[in-house]
Design a protein around this motif. Structure first.
Motif: not given
Lengths: 387, 315
Positions: B52-53, B48-49
Motif C-alpha cells: 500500500s505504501l 500488508q503495509l
C-alpha cells in the motif's frame, strides 16, 4: 427490503410483543375486577389487532423463508412453531370469535344438553389465550448480542423450553379436560349452571304464585340473572342499564326448558379462568425474566466470558489479560481450560514476544488513511473499528 | 525548518505518522509507548503495509526498508516534540531527590538542582540513542504515572517480604516516600546502562534485555564518573536493575523492584478497558510474570507479593 425498513419492522414486532404482555395482563385483570363491558371490548379489539398482526408476521416470515428455501429451518430452529401457535389459533379460536360476537351482539346460546359442551369451548378459548404468552419468547430472537452468540442461543433455548413446556402443559391439560372432563371445582360449577334451568322448571319457580320462592332461590343462586316464563320476565338481578354496562355477549348463557327460560352469569367462570390465566402470565413472565436476569449472566460468567477472553488472547497479539477464575467454578471444564490458558499459554506467549512490544493498532485501524491518503480524512476515521 | 522537511516523501511520512499517532487506540499511552506501538505495528504488518505504501499515492517505488526508515525517522521527530517537554515536566514535578541525602549520610546536603539536571541529561542522552531509547519506554511510563508510589505504599502497609528486603537486607534508612522516590529515580535511570556501549552494540545478552554482573559493575563506575552529582548507590541500583536476580541474589531490593515495575509499565495503560471475565491488567501481568520470572531475571518472591497486591487492590 432495505435494512432500515427491516430494522423498523423488527422494532415494531418488539413493541407489539410488549403490548401483548400489557394487553394480556389487563385482559385478565378486567375480568377479575369486573370492569365495564366497553373497557373489556376495547381490550378485546386490541387482542384481535395484535393477533392479526402476529398472524401476518408469521405468514410473511414463512413466505420469505420458503422463498429462500429455509422454511423447515425457520419452523424449527428459527422458532417458527412459536410464531405459528401463538398467532393463527388465537385469531381463529379466541379473539376472532369473541370480537365477532361483540360486533354482532350475539350470545352463547345453549340448551341443557349442549350447555356443558359450550362451557367447555368457552374454557378452551379462555386457556388458549395463554398461548399468547409464547410471543414473549420471540423477544429472545430479537435480542442480538453479536459478541455472545453462544450465550444468546443457550439462554434462548433454555427459556423457550421452560416457558413453552409450562404453556403447552396448560393448554394440553385443558384439552384433556375439555375432552374427558376431569372432575374439579370448575366442572361442579358447570354442572350447577346446567342444572339451574331444569330445577327452576321442575319447581315451577317461574309460576306467578311462586315469585317469593323464585326470589329466595335467586338470592341463594347468584348465577341466575334473569328468569322468564313464556317470554314474560319473572325475575331480573340487575336493571337493563346495568346489563348494558357490565355484560358482554359472552358473559352470560341462555338456557330454556319447557318454556322456562333462564339467563345465567358466566363471569364467575371467566374469573376462574382469568385467575389461571394470570397465574400462567406471571409464571411465563418470571421464567423469561429469570432466565434473562439470573441465568444469562451466570452463563456469561461461567462459559462465554472466559471463552471470549481466551479467544482474544489467542487472536490478538497485544491482549494479555488472564481469565478471572472464580474459585466456586474452578473445577468446571471451562475454567480448567482457562487455568491452563493462564498458566501455560500466556507465559509462553509473553516469552515468545520477549522484549518486542505488541501493538494495539491493526491494519483495519488505518484503513481510512489508505482510502484518503496520508493527508486526508479526520483522525477519528482511522481508529473506529466499527467502520 | 530544514530543507529535508520539504522533501515530499518526508512530508508524506510525517503526515502518515501523525495520523497514526492520533489514532484513538493509542490515546491513553505516553509518547514513548505510542512510538513503541507504532514501530511494532510497522514490523508486524510490513507484509500488508509495504504494497500500500509503495504506491504513487504514498512513497512511489521506494523499498520497504527505505519507507520504514522514513517512517521511523518521522515518528521519532514527532514523538520528540511531545517527549521533550514531558521529560522536563516529569523530572520537575514527578521526582523528588531529597532521598539522596539519606544515601550520603555525613556529607553536606546535596545540590538538588544539579542532581535534577544530571538525571534530565541522562534521560535525554538515552532518548538520543536510538538503540537505548526503546529501553526507556517502561521506565518512563512507570514514573509518568503514580504506579511506583502506589506499590511502595502497599508494600509498607503489608510489611512483608519486600519491606523486609528494603529495610533489613538493603538497610535503607529512609521513609517510604523517599524509598518510592529512590525506586522512581532508579527506574528512570535504568536504561542509562546502554549509554556506555558503542552505538548499536547493545549489551543485553538475550531478548530479556539483561546484562552480566561484571558489565554492570563497569557500567556503574563509568556512569558515576559521567554523572558525578548522582550518588553511586543510586546509579548502582539503576544499573543492577538490568541484572538477572537468578545470576546475582544480592542485587539491591530497590533494583529488583525497579526492574519489575519498569517491565510492568511497558504496556501500562491507565484507561485500559477490562473485558468481563478477565482479570485486572496488573494482576494478569504479575500472574504471567510469576511463571516467567526466571526468564526475565526477576525475584520470584517479589513477584508473588506484587501479584497479591495487584489482585487485592484490583490493579
Amino acid at each position: 427490503m432495505s435494512r432500515r425498513a427491516i430494522s423498523f419492522l423488527e422494532g415494531l414486532v418488539i413493541v407489539a410483543i410488549l403490548l401483548v404482555l400489557v394487553q394480556s395482563f389487563l385482559d385478565d385483570l378486567s375480568v377479575l375486577l369486573d370492569w365495564s363491558w366497553d373497557t373489556r371490548l376495547t381490550l378485546l379489539y386490541a387482542a384481535f389487532v395484535l393477533d392479526l398482526f402476529f398472524c401476518i408476521e408469521f405468514f410473511c416470515r414463512f413466505y420469505f423463508a420458503r422463498v429462500e428455501g429455509r422454511a423447515r429451518r425457520y419452523m424449527t430452529r428459527g422458532l417458527g412453531w412459536v410464531d405459528l401457535i401463538a398467532s393463527v389459533p388465537l385469531l381463529l379460536f379466541s379473539s376472532g370469535p369473541l370480537v365477532l360476537a361483540g360486533l354482532t351482539g350475539g350470545a352463547v346460546i345453549g340448551g341443557t344438553t349442549r350447555m356443558l359442551n359450550l362451557l367447555k369451548v368457552v374454557k378452551a378459548i379462555r386457556i388458549a389465550r395463554v398461548l399468547r404468552l409464547l410471543r414473549t419468547l420471540k423477544l429472545f430472537k430479537r435480542i442480538r448480542k453479536v459478541d455472545a452468540a453462544m450465550a444468546q442461543r443457550h439462554v434462548t433455548r433454555a427459556a423457550t423450553t421452560a416457558a413453552s413446556v409450562v404453556i403447552l402443559v396448560a393448554v394440553g391439560f385443558t384439552a384433556v379436560d375439555v375432552a374427558v372432563g376431569i372432575p374439579g371445582l370448575e366442572t361442579d360449577q358447570e354442572r350447577r349452571l346446567a342444572g339451574i334451568a331444569p330445577y327452576v322448571d321442575a319447581r315451577g319457580l317461574t309460576e306467578e304464585s311462586a315469585q317469593a320462592e323464585l326470589e329466595l332461590f335467586a338470592e341463594q343462586e347468584p348465577l341466575l340473572l334473569v328468569a322468564r316464563e313464556d317470554g314474560e320476565p319473572r325475575y331480573s338481578r340487575y336493571t337493563d342499564e346495568e346489563y348494558r354496562e357490565l355484560f358482554g355477549p359472552h358473559d352470560y348463557i341462555y338456557a330454556e326448558t319447557a318454556g322456562t327460560e333462564v339467563f345465567l352469569d358466566l363471569r364467575p367462570l371467566h374469573r376462574a379462568g382469568a385467575r389461571i390465566g394470570m397465574l400462567f402470565f406471571f409464571a411465563v413472565l418470571f421464567i423469561v425474566v429469570g432466565y434473562l436476569v439470573l441465568y444469562a449472566p451466570h452463563f456469561a460468567v461461567t462459559v462465554s466470558d472466559p471463552i471470549h477472553v481466551m479467544r482474544r488472547g489467542m487472536e490478538e497479539d497485544s491482549y494479555n489479560l488472564a481469565v478471572h477464575i472464580d474459585p466456586r467454578f474452578r473445577s468446571d471444564e471451562v475454567f480448567r481450560l482457562a487455568d491452563s490458558y493462564n498458566r501455560v499459554f500466556l507465559p509462553l506467549k509473553d516469552r515468545n514476544r520477549g522484549e518486542g512490544a505488541s501493538s494495539d493498532l491493526s491494519v483495519d485501524d488505518i484503513a481510512g488513511i489508505f482510502d484518503t491518503g496520508a493527508e486526508g480524512g479526520s483522525p477519528g476515521e482511522s481508529g473506529n473499528r466499527e467502520e | 525548518m530544514s530543507s529535508e522537511n520539504h522533501n515530499p516523501d518526508r512530508q508524506t511520512a510525517t503526515a502518515f505518522v501523525r495520523r497514526l499517532l492520533q489514532n484513538p487506540a493509542l490515546s491513553s499511552y505516553t509518547p514513548l509507548q505510542k512510538e513503541d506501538q507504532i514501530i511494532q505495528f510497522f514490523h508486524t504488518n510490513a507484509g500488508q503495509l509495504s504494497p500500500s505504501l509503495s504506491t504513487p499515492q504514498f512513497f512511489g517505488r521506494r523499498s520497504w526498508n527505505e519507507i520504514l526508515s522514513l517512517l521511523v525517522s518521522a515518528l521519532v521527530e514527532l514523538v520528540n516534540l511531545d517527549l521533550e517537554p514531558a521529560i522536563r515536566r516529569m523530572i520537575d514535578e514527578r521526582l523528588d531527590f531529597r532521598f539522596v541525602d539519606f544515601l550520603q549520610e555525613g556529607s553536606s546536603p546535596s545540590d538538588q538542582r544539579q542532581i535534577r539536571s544530571e538525571v534530565e541529561q541522562a534521560v535525554r542522552d538515552v532518548v538520543e540513542r536510538h538503540d537505548a531509547r526503546r529501553f526507556l519506554v517502561g521506565p518512563f511510563t512507570a514514573v509518568y504515572y503514580p504506579v511506583i508510589e502506589r506499590y511502595v505504599e502497599e508494600i509498607y502497609q503489608r510489611r512483608s517480604y519486600i519491606h523486609f528486603e528494603l529495610t533489613k537486607v538493603q538497610r535503607l534508612r529512609m521513609g517510604k516516600d523517599e524509598v518510592a522516590e529512590m525506586v522512581k529515580a532508579a527506574t528512570l535511570l535504568k536504561p542509562a546502562v546502554h549509554l556506555i556501549s558503542a552505538p548499536g552494540a547493545s549489551p543485553d545478552e538475550r531478548s530479556a534485555g539483561l546484562i552480566q554482573q561484571d558489565y554492570a559493575d563497569n557500567a556503574t563506575k563509568t556512569l558515576t564518573k559521567r554523572f558525578s552529582s548522582l550518588p553511586e548507590p543510586l546509579l548502582r541500583t539503576a544499573v543492577n536493575a538490568n541484572v538477572s536476580f537468578q545470576e546475582n541474589r544480592f542485587i539491591e531490593a530497590t533494583a529488583r523492584l525497579a526492574a519489575v515495575l519498569a517491565a510492568r509499565c511497558r504496556g501500562y495503560n491507565p484507561d485500559a478497558v477490562v473485558d468481563r471475565g478477565a482479570d485486572w491488567p496488573g494482576k494478569s501481568w504479575f500472574a504471567t510474570a510469576r511463571r516467567n520470572y526466571r526468564f526475565y531475571g526477576f525475584d520470584g518472591k517479589m513477584i508473588d507479593e506484587l501479584y497479591q497486591i495487584a489482585a487485592e487492590k484490583g490493579w
